[in-house]
Design a protein around this motif. Structure first.
Motif, PDB file in Angstrom:
ATOM      1  N   SER A 305     -44.318 -25.194  -1.553  1.00 35.23           N
ATOM      2  CA  SER A 305     -45.460 -24.891  -0.698  1.00 35.23           C
ATOM      3  C   SER A 305     -46.657 -24.417  -1.521  1.00 35.23           C
ATOM      4  CB  SER A 305     -45.081 -23.807   0.308  1.00 35.23           C
ATOM      5  OG  SER A 305     -43.966 -24.193   1.072  1.00 35.23           O
ATOM      6  N   ALA A 306     -47.833 -24.854  -1.093  1.00 34.96           N
ATOM      7  CA  ALA A 306     -49.072 -24.431  -1.754  1.00 34.96           C
ATOM      8  C   ALA A 306     -49.596 -23.119  -1.194  1.00 34.96           C
ATOM      9  CB  ALA A 306     -50.135 -25.523  -1.599  1.00 34.96           C
ATOM     10  N   ASP A 307     -49.009 -22.644  -0.117  1.00 35.19           N
ATOM     11  CA  ASP A 307     -49.427 -21.395   0.510  1.00 35.19           C
ATOM     12  C   ASP A 307     -49.112 -20.224  -0.425  1.00 35.19           C
ATOM     13  OD1 ASP A 307     -49.682 -19.082   2.102  1.00 35.19           O
ATOM     14  OD2 ASP A 307     -49.119 -20.168   3.912  1.00 35.19           O
ATOM     15  N   PRO A 308     -50.118 -19.431  -0.813  1.00 30.02           N
ATOM     16  CA  PRO A 308     -49.859 -18.315  -1.743  1.00 30.02           C
ATOM     17  C   PRO A 308     -48.912 -17.260  -1.185  1.00 30.02           C
ATOM     18  CG  PRO A 308     -52.103 -18.213  -0.838  1.00 30.02           C
ATOM     19  CD  PRO A 308     -51.538 -19.538  -0.455  1.00 30.02           C
ATOM     20  N   SER A 309     -48.733 -17.246   0.125  1.00 27.29           N
ATOM     21  CA  SER A 309     -47.783 -16.288   0.710  1.00 27.29           C
ATOM     22  C   SER A 309     -46.349 -16.788   0.639  1.00 27.29           C
ATOM     23  CB  SER A 309     -48.158 -16.001   2.170  1.00 27.29           C
ATOM     24  OG  SER A 309     -47.948 -17.153   2.981  1.00 27.29           O
ATOM     25  N   LEU A 310     -46.163 -18.032   0.189  1.00 25.99           N
ATOM     26  CA  LEU A 310     -44.835 -18.643   0.061  1.00 25.99           C
ATOM     27  C   LEU A 310     -44.632 -19.151  -1.366  1.00 25.99           C
ATOM     28  CD1 LEU A 310     -45.011 -20.783   3.347  1.00 25.99           C
ATOM     29  CD2 LEU A 310     -43.750 -18.629   3.060  1.00 25.99           C
ATOM     30  N   PRO A 311     -44.814 -18.313  -2.356  1.00 22.23           N
ATOM     31  CA  PRO A 311     -44.804 -18.786  -3.749  1.00 22.23           C
ATOM     32  C   PRO A 311     -43.478 -19.424  -4.150  1.00 22.23           C
ATOM     33  CG  PRO A 311     -44.611 -16.392  -3.652  1.00 22.23           C
ATOM     34  CD  PRO A 311     -44.908 -16.854  -2.259  1.00 22.23           C
ATOM     35  N   GLY A 312     -43.565 -20.686  -4.564  1.00 20.31           N
ATOM     36  CA  GLY A 312     -42.381 -21.387  -5.055  1.00 20.31           C
ATOM     37  C   GLY A 312     -41.385 -21.776  -3.997  1.00 20.31           C
ATOM     38  N   GLU A 313     -41.672 -21.539  -2.717  1.00 17.25           N
ATOM     39  CA  GLU A 313     -40.709 -21.819  -1.651  1.00 17.25           C
ATOM     40  C   GLU A 313     -40.858 -23.253  -1.141  1.00 17.25           C
ATOM     41  OE1 GLU A 313     -40.030 -19.052   1.531  1.00 17.25           O
ATOM     42  OE2 GLU A 313     -41.020 -17.432   0.422  1.00 17.25           O
ATOM     43  N   TYR A 314     -39.717 -23.852  -0.852  1.00 15.47           N
ATOM     44  CA  TYR A 314     -39.701 -25.151  -0.181  1.00 15.47           C
ATOM     45  C   TYR A 314     -39.640 -24.862   1.315  1.00 15.47           C
ATOM     46  CZ  TYR A 314     -38.840 -27.282  -4.719  1.00 15.47           C
ATOM     47  OH  TYR A 314     -38.943 -27.695  -6.025  1.00 15.47           O
ATOM     48  N   LYS A 315     -40.799 -24.892   1.955  1.00 16.71           N
ATOM     49  CA  LYS A 315     -40.890 -24.469   3.346  1.00 16.71           C
ATOM     50  C   LYS A 315     -41.168 -25.654   4.247  1.00 16.71           C
ATOM     51  CE  LYS A 315     -40.152 -21.155   6.005  1.00 16.71           C
ATOM     52  NZ  LYS A 315     -38.772 -20.684   6.008  1.00 16.71           N
ATOM     53  N   GLY A 316     -40.311 -25.842   5.270  1.00 13.99           N
ATOM     54  CA  GLY A 316     -40.450 -26.957   6.179  1.00 13.99           C
ATOM     55  C   GLY A 316     -41.070 -26.555   7.511  1.00 13.99           C
ATOM     56  N   ILE A 317     -41.282 -27.572   8.353  1.00 12.06           N
ATOM     57  CA  ILE A 317     -41.859 -27.384   9.678  1.00 12.06           C
ATOM     58  C   ILE A 317     -40.869 -27.930  10.699  1.00 12.06           C
ATOM     59  CG2 ILE A 317     -43.836 -27.860  11.172  1.00 12.06           C
ATOM     60  CD1 ILE A 317     -45.406 -28.665   8.633  1.00 12.06           C
ATOM     61  N   ARG A 318     -40.630 -27.161  11.736  1.00 16.14           N
ATOM     62  CA  ARG A 318     -39.763 -27.633  12.814  1.00 16.14           C
ATOM     63  C   ARG A 318     -40.541 -28.594  13.705  1.00 16.14           C
ATOM     64  NH1 ARG A 318     -36.501 -23.758  17.150  1.00 16.14           N
ATOM     65  NH2 ARG A 318     -35.577 -25.469  18.386  1.00 16.14           N
ATOM     66  N   MET A 319     -39.911 -29.691  14.095  1.00 20.42           N
ATOM     67  CA  MET A 319     -40.585 -30.675  14.934  1.00 20.42           C
ATOM     68  C   MET A 319     -40.663 -30.180  16.376  1.00 20.42           C
ATOM     69  SD  MET A 319     -39.733 -34.727  15.602  1.00 20.42           S
ATOM     70  CE  MET A 319     -38.831 -34.538  17.129  1.00 20.42           C
TER      71      MET A 319
END
Length: 525
Positions: A305-319
């Motif tokens: 994730s490019a979000d600075p609040s999620l450093p280095g995290e692989y963050k997904g989105i629920r459909m």
């Protein structure tokens, strides 16, 4: 791209010469130029018709066409990818308000750029009179089945077996008839191409990694036959086993180390959608399964994730959640380097090993051992993506998919509904073992969401999170999820009587909640 230009020019030249009059040819033939006879000898009158087929089983350009053919349908319904974009005010496929203007593209691509060109090849071979030309018909049929089983797995009944006859071209086959025809054509191709295994005439026209090798095309066709045999196992176990064992006992063999990949000459459309447009991101299911399994393939599949609040995290989105604006989830994990090349994946060797694992689980002859095939499938996938650590991964008997936590809205949090593990457990029930096989196949087939969606509908695996927002008006059950796409509006408007007959082949109304012929509720055994 040079290859594509060459084929396109060859087609233009061939068509131009065919349209010339006899007198023109007699008077103006250039003794130093390219004659009709020379074109025929080089098979360019046939070869040019393969190019649009190669480029439209998956439409590769423009990217928005692929987005509508595949990404906003199979890719999302399979739990692979989720758009951060609230298209149409968030009333769209992801919230089960199926968009007719989107959902006709798989049909249009197939009937505009695949089916007519197969017929062109058949006609050219017939007119040419060369008996060896039948190899091109067999190859065209393999590509046609590759495309059209996908179309059938979206809509159900399709126009197929009667397409080539002008008088009947508008008539639909039930999905059962279509699949029977697929099996017949694949069987004829596998047998008929054997005599041409040392023939090099397809090499200039083959855009795949098989490089015109007819023996390899037999392996691909046989692998495809096994895929389709397994697809019908719950609705017709006898047909399934018969076709599956024909594949397992065929001298053609299978794809074991080579993946069926098309060299398109164009940027992968998912790269455009993800990295240029920001229209697709990692799904919640991908996050749950890949992070829960500590799966090394995640680094090839996605970018953190490019979000600075999620450093280095692989963050997904629920459909199927409430998305107010694109910027909310835009900086979640984008698609990774596996789409950096100008290629398109049709089938992986890993998928074939998992098909063989399921065949062994079902006791089919010559299928081998389920655990061994399963481990070969995982290994093939790791090898395909250049990922190390497969031995320790396969021995992991504790890791399970992680629960999903939405980074922005806790109302979307959900526990993963299974404790499926990685290390193969021979002592598990058939359903337990099948869940392991299909979960790993789901991982390995990425990014082919259409095939993953079909396998989810067939087996119920892996577990896909239900939507939070269901705008279907009761047509699609939130828990059962989308089962098909309704017939396209252009067909309804121009071919209405035949569409009405096709609707009669369904097991319910023409909407997204009706199961396909092979989609049987209940146990897989």
């Amino acid at each position: 791209m040079k290859k594509l230009i060459k084929y396109t020019l060859a087609t233009i030249i061939a068509v131009g010469l065919i349209n010339c009059t006899g007198d023109f040819e007699d008077i103006n033939t250039d003794p130093n130029g390219i004659s009709n006879e020379s074109l025929t000898q080089m098979n360019n009158h046939i070869g040019g018709s393969f190019t649009p087929m190669f480029l439209n089983v998956f439409n590769v350009t423009p990217a928005w066409n692929y987005q509508l053919q595949q990404n906003l349908m199979g890719d999302v319904f399979s739990g692979y990818l989720t758009p951060p974009t609230p298209f149409a005010g968030n009333v769209n496929n992801m919230t089960y308000s199926l968009v007719d203007g989107w959902n006709g593209f798989p049909w249009a691509d197939a009937y505009g750029s695949v089916m007519p060109f197969v017929l062109d090849i058949k006609n050219a071979v017939e007119v040419g009179g060369d008996e060896a030309g039948v190899k091109f018909v067999h190859l065209a049929n393999i590509i046609r089945v590759s495309a059209m089983h996908r179309v059938s797995d979206i809509y159900g009944p399709i126009r197929y077996s009667k397409f080539d006859d002008f008088e009947t071209t508008g008539e639909y086959d039930s999905q059962e008839v279509a699949y029977t025809t697929f099996f017949n054509e694949l069987g004829a191709a596998i047998d008929g191409l054997k005599q041409f295994e040392n023939d090099a005439q397809f090499i200039p026209f083959d855009m795949s990694a098989l490089n015109g090798d007819i023996a390899m095309w037999r392996k691909y066709a046989n692998s495809l036959r096994l895929r389709l045999a397994m697809r019908v196992v719950n609705v017709n176990p006898t047909l399934s086993k018969t076709q599956g064992e024909l594949a397992l006992n065929s001298d053609a063999g299978f794809l074991e180390t080579t993946d069926m990949v098309i060299n398109t000459g164009f940027e992968h459309p998912i790269s455009v959608l993800s990295n240029s447009w920001g229209d697709t991101r990692m799904s919640a299911e991908m996050e749950s399964i890949l992070t829960g399994f500590n799966d090394g393939r995640i680094e090839r599949y996605f970018t953190p994730s490019a979000d600075p609040s999620l450093p280095g995290e692989y963050k997904g989105i629920r459909m199927g959640i409430e998305i107010e604006a694109k910027g909310q989830y835009l900086n979640h994990a984008s698609v990774g380097s596996l789409v950096d090349e100008e290629t398109m994946q049709w089938m992986t060797a890993a998928e074939v090993w998992f098909l063989r694992a399921e065949a062994a689980l079902r006791g089919w002859s010559n299928a081998g051992n389920a655990k061994s095939n399963y481990q070969s499938g995982v290994t093939a996938s790791f090898t395909q993506h250049g990922v190390s650590g497969v031995d320790s991964y396969l021995s992991d008997n504790t890791s399970t998919p992680a629960d999903f936590v939405d980074a922005l809205n806790p109302i979307n949090n959900i526990a993963y509904p299974s404790d499926v593990k990685i290390a193969y457990d021979n002592s598990g029930t058939n359903e337990d073992q099948l869940e392991q096989i299909i979960t790993q196949k789901w991982i390995a087939m990425f990014p082919d969401g259409q095939e993953a969606w079909s396998e989810f509908r067939r087996t119920g695996y892996p577990k896909i999170y239900p939507v939070v927002v269901n705008n279907s008006g009761g047509k699609i059950d939130t828990d059962i999820q989308v089962r098909r796409i309704n017939f396209v509006s252009n067909e309804v408007n121009t071919n209405g009587a035949n569409v009405a007959t096709a609707v009669g082949y369904l097991n319910g109304p023409d909407n997204g909640g009706t199961r396909l012929w092979w989609d049987i509720a209940g146990s897989n055994f």
